[in-house]
Structure formats: structure tokens, C-alpha cells
Design an enzyme around this catalytic site. Structure first.
Site, PDB file in Angstrom:
ATOM      1  N   ASN A   1      43.281  42.043  16.492  1.00  0.00           N
ATOM      2  CA  ASN A   1      43.388  40.903  17.400  1.00  0.00           C
ATOM      3  C   ASN A   1      44.156  41.271  18.670  1.00  0.00           C
ATOM      4  OD1 ASN A   1      42.121  39.641  15.299  1.00  0.00           O
ATOM      5  ND2 ASN A   1      43.973  38.636  14.543  1.00  0.00           N
TER       6      ASN A   1
ATOM      7  N   HIS B   1      43.055  47.151  18.932  1.00  0.00           N
ATOM      8  CA  HIS B   1      42.088  46.872  20.006  1.00  0.00           C
ATOM      9  C   HIS B   1      42.796  46.449  21.294  1.00  0.00           C
ATOM     10  CE1 HIS B   1      38.758  46.089  16.808  1.00  0.00           C
ATOM     11  NE2 HIS B   1      38.925  47.362  17.052  1.00  0.00           N
TER      12      HIS B   1
ATOM     13  N   ASN C   1      40.154  36.287   2.393  1.00  0.00           N
ATOM     14  CA  ASN C   1      39.053  35.852   3.246  1.00  0.00           C
ATOM     15  C   ASN C   1      38.246  34.800   2.488  1.00  0.00           C
ATOM     16  OD1 ASN C   1      36.613  35.713   4.784  1.00  0.00           O
ATOM     17  ND2 ASN C   1      36.913  37.812   5.478  1.00  0.00           N
TER      18      ASN C   1
HETATM   19  N1  APR Z   1      41.380  32.828   6.882  1.00  0.00           N
HETATM   20  C1  APR Z   1      41.007  34.130   6.676  1.00  0.00           C
HETATM   21  N2  APR Z   1      39.801  34.637   7.065  1.00  0.00           N
HETATM   22  C2  APR Z   1      38.927  33.774   7.634  1.00  0.00           C
HETATM   23  C3  APR Z   1      39.217  32.395   7.830  1.00  0.00           C
HETATM   24  C4  APR Z   1      40.524  31.934   7.434  1.00  0.00           C
HETATM   25  N3  APR Z   1      40.907  30.668   7.604  1.00  0.00           N
HETATM   26  N4  APR Z   1      38.123  31.790   8.384  1.00  0.00           N
HETATM   27  C5  APR Z   1      37.173  32.762   8.523  1.00  0.00           C
HETATM   28  N5  APR Z   1      37.658  33.951   8.084  1.00  0.00           N
HETATM   29  C6  APR Z   1      36.987  35.273   8.048  1.00  0.00           C
HETATM   30  C7  APR Z   1      35.470  35.227   8.117  1.00  0.00           C
HETATM   31  O1  APR Z   1      34.888  35.014   6.835  1.00  0.00           O
HETATM   32  C8  APR Z   1      35.151  36.622   8.673  1.00  0.00           C
HETATM   33  O2  APR Z   1      34.994  37.556   7.616  1.00  0.00           O
HETATM   34  O3  APR Z   1      37.380  35.980   9.201  1.00  0.00           O
HETATM   35  C9  APR Z   1      36.397  36.973   9.492  1.00  0.00           C
HETATM   36  C10 APR Z   1      36.199  37.002  11.007  1.00  0.00           C
HETATM   37  O4  APR Z   1      35.316  38.040  11.307  1.00  0.00           O
HETATM   38  P1  APR Z   1      34.993  38.457  12.829  1.00  0.00           P
HETATM   39  O5  APR Z   1      34.809  37.257  13.646  1.00  0.00           O
HETATM   40  O6  APR Z   1      33.895  39.455  12.748  1.00  0.00           O
HETATM   41  O7  APR Z   1      36.350  39.123  13.338  1.00  0.00           O
HETATM   42  P2  APR Z   1      36.878  40.626  13.165  1.00  0.00           P
HETATM   43  O8  APR Z   1      36.536  41.190  11.843  1.00  0.00           O
HETATM   44  O9  APR Z   1      38.294  40.619  13.566  1.00  0.00           O
HETATM   45  O10 APR Z   1      36.023  41.402  14.309  1.00  0.00           O
HETATM   46  C11 APR Z   1      36.306  42.755  14.529  1.00  0.00           C
HETATM   47  O11 APR Z   1      34.912  42.799  16.469  1.00  0.00           O
HETATM   48  O12 APR Z   1      34.147  41.662  18.250  1.00  0.00           O
HETATM   49  C12 APR Z   1      34.966  42.661  17.885  1.00  0.00           C
HETATM   50  O13 APR Z   1      36.893  43.480  18.985  1.00  0.00           O
HETATM   51  C13 APR Z   1      36.419  42.396  18.262  1.00  0.00           C
HETATM   52  O14 APR Z   1      38.422  42.820  16.980  1.00  0.00           O
HETATM   53  C14 APR Z   1      37.130  42.291  16.914  1.00  0.00           C
HETATM   54  C15 APR Z   1      36.220  43.081  16.003  1.00  0.00           C
END
Ligand code: APR
Length: 251
Positions: free
Chosen positions: A103, A120, A214
Site C-alpha cells: 500500500n 510499492h 482475507n
Molecule cells: N479485510 C481483509 N482483506 C480484504 C477485505 C477486508 N475487509 N476486503 C477485501 N479484502 C481482500 C480481497 O478479497 C482481495 O483479496 O483484499 C484483497 C485486495 O486485493 P487487490 O485489490 O488486488 O489489492 P492488492 O493485492 O494489494 O494489489 C496488489 O496491485 O494494483 C496493484 O500496486 C497495486 O499494490 C497493488 C497491487
């Protein structure tokens, strides 16, 4: 879920070498939308059009208008939630060594976490595309978009766009922490973006317990992680922190 929280609390309480890997899911309860899944940013705009370095070089105005300005204002209003605070407390209690976060929101530091690797990068800083000078986003005058450095160069967030390398120091340290931990808490990431998604494998291959938090399963579930606690990060991490605290008092 209670039995899984009890299990995770005992696993964390038994080590001083836990590491957390966090993603956008941990900040959803702070009002910051995720990237993928329901309400995800990339469901609305094509990441290759607004979050790839070539797209920024091609049309910085567009990227500022469609992505950066909007994210800046959402991040400016966001506050750490129970999950951020819970991880900071586990660090204070001596169980969590560091947080590796994907994040760019700075909420772990705001929650009191001391050792945070911004894998990142961060939206709290801007960097000049020409002289590389950095300046605080909060001090930026956004009357002119894209904003410019004193040298005339265009400013961009000090984050890692798609098509860019992870800062080597962050990559190396994160891999060392993953290889040296006994427990990895993987909180709120879809585990689909490399090289961050590789870190739980490194931990597992080094013999660590990999615990996912998650609401949804990920590609790690059942293959790389030992178990998934299927709930929201705020509730689950806070419950683990409380239980670790109780276990310490009775040990
Ligand atoms: N608590 C925990 N996890 C949650 C919640 C919650 N309340 N609500 C949703 N999630 C989970 C979703 O199920 C999903 O698996 O959070 C995850 C979010 O996934 P992404 O949106 O893909 O985010 P992330 O994994 O951080 O993305 C990775 O991708 O776009 C690039 O640079 C950006 O750092 C980012 C990277």
C-alpha cells in the site's frame, strides 16, 4: 473462525520473528477502495492506461487527472483502522518484526508501526521526473496539473508504477525478512502481483507458517498458506492482538 483466531494467536505468541505482508484489503475499512474485486479501482479504469510508467510518460496530465488527484484526496482523509493498529501492537509486544506493505497510503506508520517497508513506494512523496528531487505531497500546489518541480520537471508520486522495478533495497530486505521469519501474516492481498506475491512462497520454503487473513481465498490458499482466516482484517487482527495479550499475561 474463533478456533482459527485462537490458533493464529498461539502461533504468533510463540515467536518473536513474525512478519506481515499487507495489501489493499487492510485499508478498505479505512475507506480506501481496493484495486480488484467488487468496487475495485481497476474495475473502473484500465491500470495500463493510468498506472503504467509508459502511460505516465505518454500523458502525465491524464494520469494526474484520472488517478493521482483522486487517490490523493481519498488518502488524505483516511485513518488507520483496527488492523493497522493491531499489527503495530504486535510489533510493540515483540512478536512482529516488520510490515511489508504493497500500500502507498502510509497508514501503518500512522498507526504506530516502526519498521515498515513500502514495497510499492508512497503517495506521501512526489519525485521529479528530471532531477529526481523529492517533495512532500501535502506541500504541493495542485492549481497546475501536472505539478512541476523547481527545475521545471514534471512531478510524479514516489510509488512503483507498473513497468517499474521495486527499489532494490526494499526487495532485498523483504526477501531476507521472508526467508528469516517463523510466521508470515498475509493480510488483505489478492496475491496476484509480482514480486510481492512471491514473498509468502519464500517464507513457506524457509519453513515458516503462512497465515492468510482475507474474506476471500487467494491463489495462495491451500497451496502456499497453511490456513486462511476468512474475515475482515480489522476484526481478525484485533482479535489476534487481544488473544496474544491474554496469552502473554497467563504465560
Ligand atoms: N479485510 C481483509 N482483506 C480484504 C477485505 C477486508 N475487509 N476486503 C477485501 N479484502 C481482500 C480481497 O478479497 C482481495 O483479496 O483484499 C484483497 C485486495 O486485493 P487487490 O485489490 O488486488 O489489492 P492488492 O493485492 O494489494 O494489489 C496488489 O496491485 O494494483 C496493484 O500496486 C497495486 O499494490 C497493488 C497491487
Amino acid at each position: 473462525m474463533q478456533d482459527l483466531i485462537e490458533r493464529a494467536a498461539r502461533d504468533v505468541a510463540a515467536t518473536r520473528r513474525a512478519v506481515a505482508l499487507t495489501g489493499a484489503g487492510i485499508s478498505i475499512e479505512s475507506g480506501i477502495p481496493p484495486f480488484r474485486g467488487p468496487g475495485g479501482l481497476w474495475e473502473k479504469i484500465d491500470p495500463m492506461e493510468v498506472a503504467h510508467i509508459d502511460a505516465f510518460r505518454r500523458d502525465p496530465q491524464k494520469v494526474w487527472d484520472l488517478l493521482i488527484r483522486g487517490m490523493q484526496s481519498v488518502l488524505a482523509q483516511a485513518q488507520p483502522n483496527l488492523a493497522h493498529r493491531g499489527l503495530a501492537a504486535l510489533e510493540d509486544m515483540g512478536h512482529l518484526q516488520a510490515v511489508i506493505t504493497q500500500n502507498v497510503d502510509g497508514l501503518h506508520q500512522q498507526a504506530g508501526s516502526r519498521d515498515v517497508i513500502e514495497f510499492h513506494g508512497s503517495f506521501a512523496w512526489q519525485r521529479c521526473m528530471v532531477c529526481e528531487r523529492r517533495c512532500r505531497s501535502a506541500e504541493l500546489d495542485l492549481a497546475v496539473i501536472p505539478p512541476r518541480c523547481d527545475c521545471g520537471g514534471i512531478l510524479r508520486p514516489d510509488c512503483v508504477f507498473f513497468g517499474e522495478m521495486i527499489p532494490p533495497a526494499h526487495l532485498v530486505r523483504s526477501q531476507q525478512l521472508a526467508a528469516g521469519c517463523q510466521v508470515m501474516l498475509v493480510v488483505g492481498t489478492s496475491a496476484t502481483v509480482q514480486p510481492a506475491a512471491m514473498l509468502p512462497l519464500i517464507a513457506r520454503d524457509a519453513g515458516a507458517l503462512v497465515i492468510e487473513i482475507n474474506p476471500e481465498p487467494t491463489p495462495l490458499t491451500g497451496s502456499v498458506s497453511d490456513y486462511l482466516i476468512p474475515g475482515p482484517a480489522g476484526q481478525v487482527v484485533a482479535a489476534i492482538r487481544d488473544r496474544v495479550g491474554e496469552l502473554k499475561e497467563t504465560s
